[in-house]
Design an enzyme around this catalytic site. Sequence first.
Site, PDB file in Angstrom:
ATOM      1  N   CYS A  79       0.835  -1.206   0.000  1.00 55.86           N
ATOM      2  CA  CYS A  79       0.000   0.000   0.000  1.00 55.86           C
ATOM      3  C   CYS A  79       0.867   1.251   0.000  1.00 55.86           C
ATOM      4  CB  CYS A  79      -0.925  -0.026   1.218  1.00 55.86           C
ATOM      5  SG  CYS A  79      -1.809   1.511   1.520  1.00 55.86           S
ATOM      6  N   CYS A  82       0.006   4.005   2.505  1.00 62.89           N
ATOM      7  CA  CYS A  82       0.410   3.609   3.858  1.00 62.89           C
ATOM      8  C   CYS A  82       1.848   4.041   4.140  1.00 62.89           C
ATOM      9  CB  CYS A  82       0.301   2.093   4.024  1.00 62.89           C
ATOM     10  SG  CYS A  82      -1.371   1.417   3.874  1.00 62.89           S
TER      11      CYS A  82
END
Length: 322
Positions: A79, A82
């Site tokens: 991700c 993230c």
Amino acid sequence: MQPRNMSMSGVVDLAAVKAAGEAKTKAEQARAESARQGGGGAVSPASLVIDVDEAGFETDVLQRSTEVPVVIDFWAEWCEPCKQLSPLLERLAVEYNGRFVLAKVDVDANQMLMQQFGVQGIPAVFAVVAGQALPLFQGAAPETQIRQTLDQLIQVGEERFGLTGIVVDQEAGAESVPAEVPAGPYDAQLEAAAQALDANDFDGAVAAYKGVLSDDPVNTEAKLGLAQAELLGRVAGMDPQQVRKEAAENPAEPVAQMAAADLDLVGGHVEDAFGRLVETVRRNFGDDRDAVRVRLLELFEVIGPDDPRVTAARTALARVLF
């Protein structure tokens, strides 16, 4: 990216119900028992950020939340947003000096926790206060808004549950702190760009990232940052309800669908964003088709080339183009 819910309405609702009083009583009992057993001593700064799995969730999160609010960061290695949000949350956990603890949950390794919290997309941030869970926001967010949310969370923890945080021993573990890594050639420019992004100065962030890319066209951090800054700049002035309405009424119209796809991505609905644009490419021709294709490639940069959702969307795009 902009959070989907920074209002903390869940916290306000939580404080209004009977469960809040019961949770406060349980928290006080747990703290008293911890003190009786000799717990509650000072912790090291490193203890403010912990990796949590399903096996340790009750101890590391639920029990700990009777002493201090626990913020949960649901993340994954693939991700890309993230990778922007998690380091920021880790820095804030240390800066807030025991007012909250950050628990990091890898969703790939802890699918049950992800399901229990109803996580629809990552990054997603929740909190547990005195055993009570509540959502904070989804998607990466500017630092100023994250600070506001944390301040509200801490205030509720103190006023409603008597959670005053934990004592941090700043000397603990100091000998194990690694030496500073030498600054890279573009670190100052990248830091300036990140600060502009945190301040919602999207034009400034775009200019700074482009400055790095003019000298180093393959700089991964700058490419990701530029894609994020351009995306956030586009959605900053949007009326989400109006954008969704126009997209629903004009399923083949490129501008409407690109705007809706931007909102999808900012909200963490990656596959929805990609699928929407692939379908719009299929429905259009000429310059309109090319504009949508380029936008889709820009959104790929936001998520990162190694993400499996990007790989799947590239394959789908190739099918409609060729």
